[in-house]
Design a protein around this motif. Structure first.
Motif, PDB file in Angstrom:
ATOM      1  N   THR A  89       2.976  -1.690  19.734  1.00  0.00           N
ATOM      2  CA  THR A  89       3.693  -1.163  18.567  1.00  0.00           C
ATOM      3  C   THR A  89       4.041   0.139  18.505  1.00  0.00           C
ATOM      4  O   THR A  89       4.765   0.622  17.458  1.00  0.00           O
ATOM      5  CB  THR A  89       3.158  -1.830  17.407  1.00  0.00           C
ATOM      6  OG1 THR A  89       1.741  -1.261  17.236  1.00  0.00           O
ATOM      7  CG2 THR A  89       3.005  -3.330  17.316  1.00  0.00           C
ATOM      8  N   PHE A 135       4.978  -7.302  11.042  1.00  0.00           N
ATOM      9  CA  PHE A 135       5.158  -8.228   9.818  1.00  0.00           C
ATOM     10  C   PHE A 135       4.867  -7.359   8.602  1.00  0.00           C
ATOM     11  O   PHE A 135       3.603  -6.910   8.750  1.00  0.00           O
ATOM     12  CB  PHE A 135       4.326  -9.301  10.079  1.00  0.00           C
ATOM     13  CG  PHE A 135       4.706 -10.211  11.145  1.00  0.00           C
ATOM     14  CD1 PHE A 135       5.897 -11.006  11.387  1.00  0.00           C
ATOM     15  CD2 PHE A 135       3.916 -10.272  12.413  1.00  0.00           C
ATOM     16  CE1 PHE A 135       6.236 -11.556  12.329  1.00  0.00           C
ATOM     17  CE2 PHE A 135       4.143 -10.927  13.375  1.00  0.00           C
ATOM     18  CZ  PHE A 135       5.472 -11.719  13.387  1.00  0.00           C
ATOM     19  N   SER A 136       5.635  -7.173   7.798  1.00  0.00           N
ATOM     20  CA  SER A 136       5.277  -6.089   6.499  1.00  0.00           C
ATOM     21  C   SER A 136       4.195  -6.616   5.706  1.00  0.00           C
ATOM     22  O   SER A 136       3.506  -6.279   4.887  1.00  0.00           O
ATOM     23  CB  SER A 136       6.515  -6.052   5.785  1.00  0.00           C
ATOM     24  OG  SER A 136       7.199  -7.128   5.437  1.00  0.00           O
ATOM     25  N   TRP A 137       4.153  -8.185   6.058  1.00  0.00           N
ATOM     26  CA  TRP A 137       3.215  -8.918   4.946  1.00  0.00           C
ATOM     27  C   TRP A 137       1.579  -8.844   5.516  1.00  0.00           C
ATOM     28  O   TRP A 137       0.666  -9.255   4.920  1.00  0.00           O
ATOM     29  CB  TRP A 137       3.476 -10.344   4.572  1.00  0.00           C
ATOM     30  CG  TRP A 137       3.964 -10.921   6.079  1.00  0.00           C
ATOM     31  CD1 TRP A 137       5.126 -11.312   6.365  1.00  0.00           C
ATOM     32  CD2 TRP A 137       2.841 -11.588   6.835  1.00  0.00           C
ATOM     33  NE1 TRP A 137       5.206 -12.059   7.448  1.00  0.00           N
ATOM     34  CE2 TRP A 137       3.940 -11.993   7.964  1.00  0.00           C
ATOM     35  CE3 TRP A 137       1.772 -11.753   7.051  1.00  0.00           C
ATOM     36  CZ2 TRP A 137       3.506 -12.723   8.970  1.00  0.00           C
ATOM     37  CZ3 TRP A 137       1.085 -12.361   8.316  1.00  0.00           C
ATOM     38  CH2 TRP A 137       2.078 -12.941   9.135  1.00  0.00           C
ATOM     39  N   PHE A 138       1.646  -8.511   6.893  1.00  0.00           N
ATOM     40  CA  PHE A 138       0.186  -8.376   7.479  1.00  0.00           C
ATOM     41  C   PHE A 138      -0.922  -7.754   6.650  1.00  0.00           C
ATOM     42  O   PHE A 138      -1.898  -8.405   6.568  1.00  0.00           O
ATOM     43  CB  PHE A 138       0.494  -7.953   8.863  1.00  0.00           C
ATOM     44  CG  PHE A 138      -0.836  -8.260   9.668  1.00  0.00           C
ATOM     45  CD1 PHE A 138      -0.774  -9.689  10.010  1.00  0.00           C
ATOM     46  CD2 PHE A 138      -1.677  -7.542   9.742  1.00  0.00           C
ATOM     47  CE1 PHE A 138      -2.011  -9.877  10.875  1.00  0.00           C
ATOM     48  CE2 PHE A 138      -3.005  -7.762  10.678  1.00  0.00           C
ATOM     49  CZ  PHE A 138      -3.166  -9.024  11.270  1.00  0.00           C
ATOM     50  N   PRO A 139      -0.933  -6.578   6.207  1.00  0.00           N
ATOM     51  CA  PRO A 139      -1.844  -5.836   5.642  1.00  0.00           C
ATOM     52  C   PRO A 139      -2.326  -6.666   4.417  1.00  0.00           C
ATOM     53  O   PRO A 139      -3.792  -6.640   4.089  1.00  0.00           O
ATOM     54  CB  PRO A 139      -1.038  -4.520   5.050  1.00  0.00           C
ATOM     55  CG  PRO A 139      -0.184  -4.378   5.802  1.00  0.00           C
ATOM     56  CD  PRO A 139       0.459  -5.553   6.173  1.00  0.00           C
ATOM     57  N   SER A 195      -3.904  -2.104  10.693  1.00  0.00           N
ATOM     58  CA  SER A 195      -3.245  -2.671   9.622  1.00  0.00           C
ATOM     59  C   SER A 195      -1.754  -2.228   9.966  1.00  0.00           C
ATOM     60  O   SER A 195      -0.490  -2.687   9.741  1.00  0.00           O
ATOM     61  CB  SER A 195      -3.681  -2.172   8.385  1.00  0.00           C
ATOM     62  OG  SER A 195      -2.962  -2.931   7.098  1.00  0.00           O
ATOM     63  N   ALA A 196      -1.634  -0.822  10.225  1.00  0.00           N
ATOM     64  CA  ALA A 196      -0.535  -0.107  10.329  1.00  0.00           C
ATOM     65  C   ALA A 196       0.504  -0.758  11.593  1.00  0.00           C
ATOM     66  O   ALA A 196       1.616  -0.906  11.537  1.00  0.00           O
ATOM     67  CB  ALA A 196      -0.518   1.331  10.604  1.00  0.00           C
ATOM     68  N   TYR A 201       0.032  -3.952  12.955  1.00  0.00           N
ATOM     69  CA  TYR A 201       0.678  -5.221  12.765  1.00  0.00           C
ATOM     70  C   TYR A 201       1.721  -5.091  11.776  1.00  0.00           C
ATOM     71  O   TYR A 201       2.808  -5.903  11.740  1.00  0.00           O
ATOM     72  CB  TYR A 201      -0.521  -6.031  12.090  1.00  0.00           C
ATOM     73  CG  TYR A 201      -1.333  -6.397  13.310  1.00  0.00           C
ATOM     74  CD1 TYR A 201      -2.369  -5.821  14.005  1.00  0.00           C
ATOM     75  CD2 TYR A 201      -1.181  -7.732  13.845  1.00  0.00           C
ATOM     76  CE1 TYR A 201      -2.955  -6.136  14.968  1.00  0.00           C
ATOM     77  CE2 TYR A 201      -2.217  -8.290  14.999  1.00  0.00           C
ATOM     78  CZ  TYR A 201      -2.926  -7.334  15.494  1.00  0.00           C
ATOM     79  OH  TYR A 201      -3.849  -7.835  16.435  1.00  0.00           O
ATOM     80  N   ALA A 202       1.673  -4.153  10.653  1.00  0.00           N
ATOM     81  CA  ALA A 202       2.677  -3.896   9.550  1.00  0.00           C
ATOM     82  C   ALA A 202       3.910  -3.678  10.274  1.00  0.00           C
ATOM     83  O   ALA A 202       5.241  -3.731   9.906  1.00  0.00           O
ATOM     84  CB  ALA A 202       2.405  -3.150   8.676  1.00  0.00           C
ATOM     85  N   ARG A 203       4.096  -2.908  11.464  1.00  0.00           N
ATOM     86  CA  ARG A 203       5.306  -2.700  12.047  1.00  0.00           C
ATOM     87  C   ARG A 203       6.211  -3.953  12.568  1.00  0.00           C
ATOM     88  O   ARG A 203       7.249  -3.825  12.622  1.00  0.00           O
ATOM     89  CB  ARG A 203       5.108  -1.787  13.342  1.00  0.00           C
ATOM     90  CG  ARG A 203       4.804  -0.576  13.251  1.00  0.00           C
ATOM     91  CD  ARG A 203       5.198   0.754  14.068  1.00  0.00           C
ATOM     92  NE  ARG A 203       5.092   1.708  13.685  1.00  0.00           N
ATOM     93  CZ  ARG A 203       5.068   2.972  14.246  1.00  0.00           C
ATOM     94  NH1 ARG A 203       5.715   2.999  15.498  1.00  0.00           N
ATOM     95  NH2 ARG A 203       4.735   3.974  13.774  1.00  0.00           N
TER      96      ARG A 203
END
Lengths: 144, 515
Positions: free
Chosen positions: B364, B405-409, B398-399, B401-403
């Motif tokens: 990512t 999927f924004s809901w991941f955090p 978290s950052a 995965y958030a790239r």
């Protein structure tokens, strides 16, 4: 001909009806009733460390309870009526286990109550009767 | 010495501790100072670096042990891998034993104690400091660690205590006493007692306070700051009802949710990898290149190696001895079978789950790269690779995965809390086993430990007790010192068991019920 009838029994009203139905058949044919109680169990479920530690102890207790509270009274009553009874208590998937026992005992037929398991249970995991008729190696009678 | 402490504590601090009321901070500071004064030397000793390097001897101790067991048992983790899978599938389980603890259940129960923060936060720390190359060394250490788990869990089952009521207790303290006696070595009882003391203290800290602390930090991250003791009391009450009140249903729910969380985490990772399929080869290239050059991280090749080895050792617990406690209750006639099953643990924990996290972080592109040289940009001040917003630990994962999927955090926060909870349940059990070994079985004695355990949850989430947690981490690795010594002395016994088992397996004497 003295054949064997595998009867699934869990203490419910429906299961009791299945037993009386099977008893009549067995008596008429001088057959044997194989009374089976299956404790629902999957080796792939998840347990806590505590459950793991106590599993062997619990299993023993569950077997004794099933034997004394569930199977013995029914078996005794059947024997009073002059019917030969074998009992088996097993862990596993109910329909699969009944099918396996019918194979290993060379039974003629499997007899169970229509809703042997609790209504909620059958809704979650599919009905035992439904699974059984699809997989059993011998004819099945579902007693209403 | 303080350097090592801060390095260790770096993980905790990097995960955002925040949320403390001012007056509590004062008390924290006092406790920290007093505690550090008395225990700092020991923590420094355990995490001391080898002269001239920044590689702690304890990580080397575990990696060397893993290598020795790997060679001693002739690469059992490769040769026995297929057999391990068959055992877990239940191919060798007697149908008449249905209703007993299966190999699958023993494995998943033990896994739920190890899969957790190490896989999410620990990997991010390793990759953040050691670059993608750390992943390579982490996987290597995980693969070798499989042999360590094999050894300790075989011994755990072989020397467990079975009581008349059908319950079982096992673990290093039992194989140390019984095994030493059998081979005529002195000092067994002493080492066993030492191991138990370390286990109890490790359970209260790394297996409890650290987890509670991180769970709170994650919740606070999502819902905003609030006092930690609130989380602490909630977690303590829930844990209390489970371990003291015997309300197993909550634990059962967690034990069911945690594996699915783990599977879901791997699936989401795979999905991100598939979405970036064109970069997977590139990412592997970066990992291999980084493993031997460092790709710009401090220390280059050794920087990557050290971080990778360290995280693997801290994540899969191979050699610590905790797994031997968890695995010993399985129903099997052959102790070796549980060894085979247990060797899958570092594989799933480190080789699969940790690698997923690492790949996603690399792919990512959250780590900043110098466009011209292709090397990572080193943030010397923070002592790690520069990232957007300069995040590390869970926040970095978290950052990344958030790239995608924004809901991941949000999901990650839930996962961290659940992982933390299941790790606490597991460690309350390990601690309790050590406690009853020292003080004897008995309802009151057990309840005393459980109440202490719950109190420490509140302390752990409310306070920022770096030195206390460091001390407890040191205890965790002290377990490994005692345990690995015992494993070296007892490995001939395991060898005998394996040889006998493999001979019978080849001769077809071990019955296979399914194929």
């Amino acid at each position: 001909m003295s054949g064997k009838f595998v009867v699934g029994y869990d203490g419910s009203e429906m299961a009791k009806r299945a037993v009386s139905f099977a008893a009549a058949r067995a008596k008429a044919q001088d057959g044997t009733i194989v009374l089976v109680h299956v404790l629902e169990w999957s080796p792939y479920s998840f347990l806590t460390p505590n459950e793991v530690e106590e599993r062997h102890k619990r299993r023993k207790e569950e077997l004794v309870r099933a034997e004394t509270a569930l199977m013995d009274p029914v078996a005794a009553k059947l024997r009073e009526d002059g019917i030969t009874v074998e009992t088996q208590i097993k862990y596993g998937h109910i329909a699969e286990t009944l099918a396996a026992i019918s194979k290993s005992t060379g039974a003629l037929e499997i007899i169970i109550g229509r809703n042997g398991h609790s209504p909620i249970g059958s809704r979650v995991s599919g009905s035992v009767a439904g699974n059984l008729v699809q997989t059993a190696p011998v004819p099945c009678t579902i007693v209403p | 010495m303080m350097k090592h402490i801060t390095q260790r504590a770096g993980l905790g601090a990097a995960l955002a501790l925040g949320a403390l009321p001012a007056q509590a901070q004062g008390i924290d500071e006092t406790i920290n100072r007093v505690f550090a004064d008395y225990t700092g030397w020991y923590v420094g000793l355990i995490f001391a670096d080898l002269p001239g390097t920044n590689f702690s001897w304890i990580a080397l101790w575990l990696v060397v042990a893993a290598l020795i067991f790997t060679f001693y048992f002739g690469f059992i983790q490769l040769k026995g891998f297929a057999h391990s899978i068959r055992l877990v599938k239940g191919d060798y389980s007697d149908p008449d034993d249905a209703g007993e603890v299966s190999h699958f259940q023993a494995l998943t129960t033990a896994l739920s104690g190890t899969v957790g923060l190490g896989n999410i936060a620990g990997v991010a720390v390793a990759v953040g400091i050691g670059g993608p190359g750390a992943t390579f060394w982490m996987v290597m250490a995980g693969l070798f660690g499989m042999a360590t788990k094999f050894t300790e869990c075989t011994l755990g089952v072989k020397y467990r205590n079975e009581y008349p009521d059908g319950t079982v207790s096992g673990g290093p303290m039992y194989y140390i006493t019984k095994g030493f006696k059998e081979r005529g070595y002195p000092g067994g009882s002493f080492l066993a007692v030492l191991f138990c003391i370390f286990t109890i203290l490790g359970a209260l800290g790394g297996g409890n306070m650290f987890q509670a602390n991180q769970a709170h930090a994650q919740i606070a991250n999502v819902v905003g700051d609030y006092p930690g003791w609130i989380t602490g009391i909630i977690l303590a009450v829930v844990t209390f009802t489970v371990i003291v009140g015997g309300l197993q249903s909550i634990a059962r729910v967690t034990e069911k949710v945690v594996p699915f969380m783990g599977i879901f985490y791997v699936l989401v990772s795979l999905l991100i990898l598939v979405m970036n399929a064109d970069q997977i080869l590139w990412a592997f290239g970066r990992i291999f290149e980084g493993a031997f050059t460092g790709l710009g991280v401090m220390g280059g090749f050794t920087g990557a190696l050290i971080q990778g080895f360290r995280r693997a050792a801290f994540s899969n617990e191979a050699g610590i001895g905790s797994a031997a406690i968890a695995h010993s209750a399985v129903r099997t006639k052959e102790p070796v079978t549980e060894g085979y099953v247990a060797l899958l643990e570092p594989f799933i924990d480190t080789v699969v789950i940790c690698t997923m996290t690492a790949l996603v972080i690399v792919i990512t592109g959250v780590l900043n790269v110098d466009a011209e040289t292709g090397l990572y940009i080193w943030n010397a001040e923070a002592g790690r690779i520069s990232t957007d917003g300069e995040v590390a630990g869970v926040a970095l994962t978290s950052a990344a995965y958030a790239r995608a999927f924004s809901w991941f955090p949000v999901l990650l926060a839930i996962a961290v809390v659940l992982f933390a909870f299941s790790t606490m349940i597991s460690w309350s059990y390990y601690g309790l086993k050590a406690w009853t070994y020292l003080f004897g079985e008995g309802k009151t004695k057990e309840t005393v430990f459980k109440v202490i355990f719950c109190l420490f949850i509140v302390i752990g989430s409310a306070a920022n007790l770096g030195p206390v947690i460091d001390f407890s981490d040191a205890m965790l690795f002290s377990m490994a010192v005692v345990n690995v010594i015992a494993l070296y002395l007892l490995m001939p016994i395991v060898k005998r068991e394996v040889n006998s088992y493999v001979t019978r397996l080849r001769a077809g004497e071990i019955k296979r019920f399914k194929s």
